[in-house]
Design an enzyme around this catalytic site. Sequence first.
Site, PDB file in Angstrom:
ATOM      1  CD  GLU A  14      22.390 -56.923 -15.515  1.00 14.04           C
ATOM      2  OE1 GLU A  14      21.552 -57.027 -16.414  1.00 14.04           O
ATOM      3  OE2 GLU A  14      23.177 -55.979 -15.444  1.00 14.04           O
ATOM      4  CB  CYS A  62      19.306 -54.339 -12.709  1.00 18.72           C
ATOM      5  SG  CYS A  62      20.309 -55.718 -12.141  1.00 18.72           S
ATOM      6  CB  CYS A  65      20.188 -54.929  -7.899  1.00 18.52           C
ATOM      7  SG  CYS A  65      20.152 -53.846  -9.314  1.00 18.52           S
ATOM      8  CG  HIS A  69      17.145 -49.865 -10.758  1.00 16.85           C
ATOM      9  ND1 HIS A  69      17.875 -48.725 -10.966  1.00 16.85           N
ATOM     10  CD2 HIS A  69      18.005 -50.891 -10.856  1.00 16.85           C
ATOM     11  CE1 HIS A  69      19.139 -49.062 -11.193  1.00 16.85           C
ATOM     12  NE2 HIS A  69      19.253 -50.370 -11.128  1.00 16.85           N
ATOM     13  NE  ARG A 483      25.474 -56.057  -8.728  1.00 18.47           N
ATOM     14  CZ  ARG A 483      24.430 -56.751  -8.303  1.00 18.47           C
ATOM     15  NH1 ARG A 483      23.446 -56.158  -7.680  1.00 18.47           N
ATOM     16  NH2 ARG A 483      24.365 -58.051  -8.497  1.00 18.47           N
ATOM     17  CB  SER A 506      27.531 -50.678 -12.565  1.00 21.09           C
ATOM     18  OG  SER A 506      27.352 -51.738 -11.652  1.00 21.09           O
ATOM     19  CB  CYS A 550      25.067 -54.513 -11.694  1.00 21.47           C
ATOM     20  SG  CYS A 550      23.340 -54.699 -12.051  1.00 21.47           S
ATOM     21  CB  CYS A 553      22.752 -50.998 -13.115  1.00 24.00           C
ATOM     22  SG  CYS A 553      21.712 -52.126 -12.240  1.00 24.00           S
TER      23      CYS A 553
END
Lengths: 576, 411
Positions: A14, A62, A65, A69, A483, A506, A550, A553
């Site tokens: 991503e 994102c 995922c 968030h 993640r 990330s 990702c 993010c």
Amino acid sequence: MSKHIVVDPITRIEGHLRIEAVIDDNNTIVDAYSSSTMFRGIETILKGRDPRDCGLLAMRICGVCTGTHYQRSIEAVEHAFGVTIPKNVRLVRNLIQGALYLHDHVVHFYHLHALDWVDITSALEADPKKTAVEARKWANVAGEYPWTDSESEFAQVQERVAKFVKQGRLGIFGNGYWGNKHYKLTPEQNLIGVTHYLQALDLQRDAAKMMAIFGGKNPHPQSIVVGGVTCVQDIQNPARIALFKDLLMKFRKFIKQAYLPDVYMAGTMYADEALDGTGGGLKNYMAYGGFRLDDNPMYKGAMLFPSGIVLDGDLSKVIDFDPEKIAEDVTHAWYKGDKPLHPFDGVTDPEYTGFGKKENGIAYLDTKHKYSWIKSPIYDDNRVEVGPLARMVVGVARGDKRIGEYVTRFLKNGNLPTKVLFSTVGRTAARAIETEMMADIMVEWTDELARNAAAGDLSTWTEFDFDKVSENAKGYGLEEAPRGALGHWVRIENGKVVNYQAVVPSTWNAAPRDYKERKGAYEASLIGIKVADPEQPLEILRTVHSFDPCIACAVHIVDTKGKELGVYKVDTSCSI
Amino acid sequence: MTDKREAVKKLFTAKSSRVETNKGDVYYQRLYAQCKKRIEALKTLEPFGNKLELQDLLSEEGVDRRDFMKWVSATTAMLMLPSFFEPLVAEAAEVMNRVPVIWIELQDCAGNSEAFIRSDGPKVDEIILEIISLEFQETLMAAAGHQAEAQLHDAVETFKGKYLLFVEGSIPTAMNGFYGTIGPSGETFEEHLTRLSKDAAAIVAVGSCATFGGVPAAAPNPTGAKGVMDIVKGKPIINIPACPANPANMVGVILHYVLTGQIPELDSLLRPKFAFGYRIHDNCERRAHFDAGEFVEEWGDEGAKNNFCLYKMGCKGPMTFNNCSIVRYNEGVNWPIGVGRGCIGCSEPDFWDKYAYERPMADANIKAPTGGVEKTVDEFGLGVLTATAVGIGIHAAASALAGKKSDEGEK
Ligand code: SF4
Ligand code: SF4
């Protein structure tokens, strides 16, 4: 002569990520740089909004995922307002987030990561009969029946792939690294991989459907609000919960009968690398902790994933996590600043300095100076890795019974020593281990929800006096996202958000070097890897993908204006 | 599937507030002839993509002809075509691999790529995923770096003037576009988009970011984010907004293109009318409660347990044009109003600043595009509301909201 490789775009992730690596005469990576090349500024956008509305927008950090968030944002506000959610709400949120784990990890393994291990073209040479035997063998290692062990099914997939390849245009499979000698699976094993790739593509929709039952839709669910959830209809209707459970049981079966055996298979075939510690990287691990197991107020109850820090892969010691000890450094990030600052004290000013030299149409990062939109987060002056491996490592080091059991069983079944965990293969294995654990506990949560609703508890929201609680408040939502460690921090005045921050997986993993020139997790993990063919970045992809990048993010968290960032401090009394 | 189709059919015959759906026999006969010719022509062409025979796939996958036909009839209805088009739609699905698709990601969250792989309906959607010529898709493709670039280059050269360019995510224009760069040469998203648009047959902007700027463009738009139609000129553009776009509508656009060789009929915001010609409110399962003045007043209250109307909890269905009240999401399993939350208007421009809050318009108190705080419908400007929506404001006010609303309005 050393050679400088640029991989941009890194695909099957991503967001927008670039990796540059320097390899020596033996084709071994001696240096590596990770750079994020996209920025949106979501925190700036959140400022000035009603805190109740932030969740939906923050979720759009994102789409992979998705929902993570959203929940963190809502929980940060609940934490600020001192709202304790009802049991149904905790369970439903755990189930949505749990379904995300199952979906995310399976899609990651088969659709984003598998092509780093599995050579599709080699599957064409497989003997379907032997493939069925092979499939039984690996399922057996996992102590399960195989998901697919029919010779004719393997033969059909093979034929379908053969037709596909014969047509010339391979579409999204075109220009892969097929035939690279660092692909180590046998043709039969590759055929198992391809078969499960296609089956997982079909099944992942079921996991998405699970999220939609209580979330309204997926990606980007819509049912979570400050104080509760809106899906009271879906909770009070036993048929909805039953549908959820059906889908869960089917998906769980796939996890046990296909995903885990495939990880045993890949882990064994790539065991040399695992034993060498290829891709191990920093070996410092951190978890914020996540998934509430009881109805105590936030951060005061039991958690499925305990928080903590383990340094140097030393499982005998765990350091307690304290959010106060997070700092962010911008020495190599496209922002102004000269020393590491607590994220909530930092003034962030963009200073885009662009690429360094350009040669033959290729732009190279200016790695001596600034080279990424991601800042370098530091915990107590350590660089750390977050994610499934960190969760398993911290869990084991903490002596968590459940995590300990799953990890031990995995290693025992696979006949593998603990040290294989500290590698690219280990990261991929840890993800599979926790997926199984999550699928199992979700069955318990689903039953608990059904029981609770049947007993007549339909409460889905806790009332609060918005005007009063939003006068002056601050809080945070910390969780373990698929993640890794993910947190949102919010400060509210007179009903409006005055500051918003997020420190996410990330950011920790994909960050560039810091003020001491220490590497970030991706960068460190690439060092020492041998590349079979410098023209084909297969090994780089394999290791970077093992983190499940990702990037959107990671980058949203910086602020282009940043003028008001200097005022917020984390409330340490609540450190978990 | 049948339910869906019935629902669509009902719609097809119902009076719509916006689109005249029934165009009359002459129109459809002509269109039919045109589509037929187009499909015959496509059949004689050497396929660009992987020439998998759909029939083979159908049997291999265990998808029988009946499932396929069900999907075909739902799709025909979704495209607002009379049922005698069904055989043509089936044929179109079979030649669909002749349309190459290049999919690029700019300032996005990959939500549309994710939505795309959730394509619902019978398994045949997946087959379509496999058999359209998906030439480039960063989230799924095997190749990376230079190999990915080469793949893109090759696709553009091979399919010059013929490919559909799907764009996901907005385009940052502030700071000379350096908020987003891509590829070994480090070109900006804007340069990347402009280059790939040049040889596209048409551009399909998927998701609200690519269409209207979406999340990055929400106030104060820190990166100067814009939608595709503000950047690319002189090319047909189709907008499929929503956050993320419904995969049914992505497939619908592709299919329409195969079928007619043209882009579908669009509204003034370049959205296909087959998908965005309906107002959520007009097809909402809670509409009877709205008409009866029965509203959810608080999350989780008795009204919520009884599926009452969500207008007072901030539902923006009355201001929103989209087909999710009909198609729903994730194989029809749910949708935002079904789950008791209400619509946030995600297929409308600037919805983050205009609609996405959990209070009705009248109590908005939101951060408006101008950066200021707007309080009431009146201050907000009636321009953004359709005539009907104003009617709704009045209706809801009359039912209970009146006191509060008029108080605030006078402040
Ligand atoms: S429109 Fe929504 S789903 Fe799409 S890229 Fe933007 S935030 Fe993601
Ligand atoms: S206001 Fe919303 S919930 Fe109520 S009838 Fe209209 S669309 Fe449905």
